[in-house]
Design a protein around this motif. Sequence first.
Motif, PDB file in Angstrom:
ATOM      1  N   TYR A  95       0.838  -1.192   0.000  1.00 42.68           N
ATOM      2  CA  TYR A  95       0.000   0.000   0.000  1.00 42.68           C
ATOM      3  C   TYR A  95       0.878   1.250   0.000  1.00 42.68           C
ATOM      4  O   TYR A  95       2.082   1.161   0.255  1.00 42.68           O
ATOM      5  N   ASN A 121       1.336   3.568   2.011  1.00 47.35           N
ATOM      6  CA  ASN A 121       2.080   3.846   3.247  1.00 47.35           C
ATOM      7  C   ASN A 121       3.253   2.873   3.441  1.00 47.35           C
ATOM      8  O   ASN A 121       3.910   2.870   4.466  1.00 47.35           O
ATOM      9  N   PHE A 164       3.045  -0.430   3.601  1.00 40.75           N
ATOM     10  CA  PHE A 164       2.669  -1.704   4.212  1.00 40.75           C
ATOM     11  C   PHE A 164       2.513  -2.799   3.151  1.00 40.75           C
ATOM     12  O   PHE A 164       1.827  -2.618   2.148  1.00 40.75           O
ATOM     13  N   ALA A 217       0.854  -5.876   2.219  1.00 42.05           N
ATOM     14  CA  ALA A 217      -0.329  -6.634   2.632  1.00 42.05           C
ATOM     15  C   ALA A 217      -0.337  -8.047   2.057  1.00 42.05           C
ATOM     16  O   ALA A 217      -0.897  -8.965   2.650  1.00 42.05           O
ATOM     17  N   PRO A 233      -6.995 -15.171   9.417  1.00 42.34           N
ATOM     18  CA  PRO A 233      -7.489 -14.195  10.390  1.00 42.34           C
ATOM     19  C   PRO A 233      -7.664 -12.815   9.756  1.00 42.34           C
ATOM     20  O   PRO A 233      -7.100 -12.543   8.693  1.00 42.34           O
ATOM     21  N   SER A 234      -8.420 -11.984  10.416  1.00 47.27           N
ATOM     22  CA  SER A 234      -8.682 -10.635   9.923  1.00 47.27           C
ATOM     23  C   SER A 234      -7.363  -9.894   9.680  1.00 47.27           C
ATOM     24  O   SER A 234      -6.447  -9.969  10.490  1.00 47.27           O
ATOM     25  N   GLY A 235      -7.261  -9.236   8.543  1.00 51.90           N
ATOM     26  CA  GLY A 235      -6.065  -8.456   8.237  1.00 51.90           C
ATOM     27  C   GLY A 235      -4.954  -9.228   7.542  1.00 51.90           C
ATOM     28  O   GLY A 235      -3.876  -8.702   7.301  1.00 51.90           O
ATOM     29  N   CYS A 236      -5.197 -10.492   7.178  1.00 52.03           N
ATOM     30  CA  CYS A 236      -4.120 -11.305   6.594  1.00 52.03           C
ATOM     31  C   CYS A 236      -3.958 -11.072   5.085  1.00 52.03           C
ATOM     32  O   CYS A 236      -3.060 -11.632   4.469  1.00 52.03           O
ATOM     33  N   GLY A 237      -4.842 -10.278   4.487  1.00 50.56           N
ATOM     34  CA  GLY A 237      -4.655  -9.945   3.072  1.00 50.56           C
ATOM     35  C   GLY A 237      -5.627 -10.615   2.115  1.00 50.56           C
ATOM     36  O   GLY A 237      -5.443 -10.558   0.899  1.00 50.56           O
ATOM     37  N   LYS A 238      -6.693 -11.215   2.638  1.00 44.02           N
ATOM     38  CA  LYS A 238      -7.662 -11.918   1.784  1.00 44.02           C
ATOM     39  C   LYS A 238      -8.382 -10.951   0.843  1.00 44.02           C
ATOM     40  O   LYS A 238      -8.415 -11.165  -0.376  1.00 44.02           O
ATOM     41  N   SER A 239      -8.961  -9.894   1.427  1.00 43.48           N
ATOM     42  CA  SER A 239      -9.717  -8.949   0.593  1.00 43.48           C
ATOM     43  C   SER A 239      -8.798  -8.241  -0.391  1.00 43.48           C
ATOM     44  O   SER A 239      -9.173  -8.019  -1.538  1.00 43.48           O
ATOM     45  N   THR A 240      -7.602  -7.894   0.050  1.00 40.37           N
ATOM     46  CA  THR A 240      -6.647  -7.236  -0.842  1.00 40.37           C
ATOM     47  C   THR A 240      -6.391  -8.110  -2.065  1.00 40.37           C
ATOM     48  O   THR A 240      -6.419  -7.633  -3.200  1.00 40.37           O
TER      49      THR A 240
HETATM   50  N1  LIG Z   1      -5.564   1.261   1.776  1.00 37.19           N
HETATM   51  C1  LIG Z   1      -4.759   0.655   2.664  1.00 37.19           C
HETATM   52  N2  LIG Z   1      -3.608   1.251   3.084  1.00 37.19           N
HETATM   53  C2  LIG Z   1      -2.790   0.622   3.956  1.00 37.19           C
HETATM   54  N3  LIG Z   1      -3.032  -0.583   4.502  1.00 37.19           N
HETATM   55  C3  LIG Z   1      -4.156  -1.209   4.126  1.00 37.19           C
HETATM   56  C4  LIG Z   1      -5.086  -0.638   3.204  1.00 37.19           C
HETATM   57  N4  LIG Z   1      -6.112  -1.498   3.028  1.00 37.19           N
HETATM   58  C5  LIG Z   1      -5.836  -2.560   3.822  1.00 37.19           C
HETATM   59  N5  LIG Z   1      -4.680  -2.396   4.485  1.00 37.19           N
HETATM   60  C6  LIG Z   1      -4.038  -3.343   5.408  1.00 37.19           C
HETATM   61  O1  LIG Z   1      -3.690  -4.499   4.694  1.00 37.19           O
HETATM   62  C7  LIG Z   1      -3.873  -5.653   5.495  1.00 37.19           C
HETATM   63  C8  LIG Z   1      -4.750  -6.654   4.786  1.00 37.19           C
HETATM   64  O2  LIG Z   1      -6.050  -6.129   4.674  1.00 37.19           O
HETATM   65  P1  LIG Z   1      -7.243  -6.980   4.065  1.00 37.19           P
HETATM   66  O3  LIG Z   1      -6.816  -7.522   2.769  1.00 37.19           O
HETATM   67  O4  LIG Z   1      -8.444  -6.122   4.093  1.00 37.19           O
HETATM   68  O5  LIG Z   1      -7.354  -8.158   5.130  1.00 37.19           O
HETATM   69  P2  LIG Z   1      -8.494  -9.286   5.292  1.00 37.19           P
HETATM   70  O6  LIG Z   1      -9.472  -9.139   4.201  1.00 37.19           O
HETATM   71  O7  LIG Z   1      -7.749 -10.575   5.283  1.00 37.19           O
HETATM   72  O8  LIG Z   1      -9.093  -9.030   6.650  1.00 37.19           O
HETATM   73  C9  LIG Z   1      -4.445  -5.180   6.810  1.00 37.19           C
HETATM   74  O9  LIG Z   1      -3.402  -5.084   7.753  1.00 37.19           O
HETATM   75  C10 LIG Z   1      -4.985  -3.823   6.484  1.00 37.19           C
HETATM   76  O10 LIG Z   1      -4.947  -2.971   7.601  1.00 37.19           O
END
Ligand SMILES: Nc1ncnc2c1ncn2[C@@H]1O[C@H](COP(=O)(O)OP(=O)(O)O)[C@@H](O)[C@H]1O
Length: 377
Positions: free
Chosen positions: A13, A15, A17, A19, A38-45
């Motif tokens: 991302y 910033n 990070f 993901a 788990p939540s935040g592991c990058g599934k939605s990304t």
């Molecule tokens: N636009 C963004 N900028 C920075 N970090 C992001 C952004 N969107 C998601 N993240 C971070 O990327 C990681 C993965 O997010 P996400 O794919 O939504 O996880 P999941 O769907 O597995 O819960 C998380 O730590 C989230 O905080």
Amino acid sequence: MSEIILRDICKSYENGFQAVKNFNLEIEKGELVVFVGPSGCGKSTTLRMIAGLEDISDGELWIGDKLVNYLEPKERDLAMVFQSYALYPQMNIYDNIAFSLQVRKVPKKEIDKRVHHVAELLGLENLLKQRPKNLSGGQRQRVAIGNAIIREPKVLLMDEPLSNLDAKLRTQMRVELAGIHKALGNTIIYVTHDQTEAMTLGDRIVVMNQGVVQQADTPQNLYAYPVNRFVAGFIGSPSMNFIKGLVIEKVGIPTFCTENDGDIPIPDFLWKILKRQGYVGRNIELGIRPEHFLEEPAGADTRGEWKMEVTVTARELLGAEVILHFNHNGQDCCAKVSGDSLIDKGDKVTLWIDMAYISAFDLETQENITLRKGMFS
Ligand SMILES: Nc1ncnc2c1ncn2[C@@H]1O[C@H](COP(=O)(O)OP(=O)(O)O)[C@@H](O)[C@H]1O
Ligand SMILES: [Mg+2]
């Protein structure tokens, strides 16, 4: 040929990070693949990168025989269903389902045919004249799915589509989704944080943690042969129990020494593996599934047994089964025994462990030692 190929897909991302790190996967046509973790592991990304809603930082994404990294979402021949889905409140269900075809100027007759087909598939036939506000949550979610599948996309992407539904409806919809997938035969990528949902729906499951794919395998293999401690602990409910100890040979007897349970004999098959991999004299962690605790010894034909004295701190009746909770070396453990077990909270009892199913994990790498080559030699 694979329908979708992810090759070293990465996401950083703005910033900085990271993901998603080097995601590799090939998905066959017609497969239902679940991303779980788990939540935040990058599934939605990852899903959003496949959909084209998020830039791919590095790697290649192939759909069919096309490299699609730089294609717009609408050029990718896929449809997406989200956790929160918006239906048009002023339109009836028929139009809500038909909408995406209407804007594409598909002939009315064709639209009508497809709406009725989809409605039949989703059990919405009697609701086509209703407005969304008259529908239950589950029915509305089905309309959203209908809206996504009516275009007959090659690939259907679903991000936690059942999270807003109550537990009973979720179970029901899970069964329905499996049926829809069978009837449609299209490729589905389904995201969930719920391992039960993943296990019951997926042809194949991709377990993720901290942006990294841990294991991509069938539900059966994930359960029986988890590659590392994370997968072992994440898949299965209640979770696998872990016990730390030292592997040594004590007066010629292969032994696992734990702090509180003293000495546990190591069965032959495990000793062979541990010795060959150089674990004698080192600490490891054993993994025991709750159902491999037994109230009585399994019999002489098993590959070794070990018993433990435990004090039951809680008893949960699930119906056919009872979950017994106890504390072990400061760790919460649980055993799954038969529903007619008489063991109660506060009881001090002996539980036997069927050593044939035990796993062992390297404390540093977290790898499943029992999986390595030569396991059965
Ligand atoms: N636009 C963004 N900028 C920075 N970090 C992001 C952004 N969107 C998601 N993240 C971070 O990327 C990681 C993965 O997010 P996400 O794919 O939504 O996880 P999941 O769907 O597995 O819960 C998380 O730590 C989230 O905080
Ligand atoms: Mg998500």
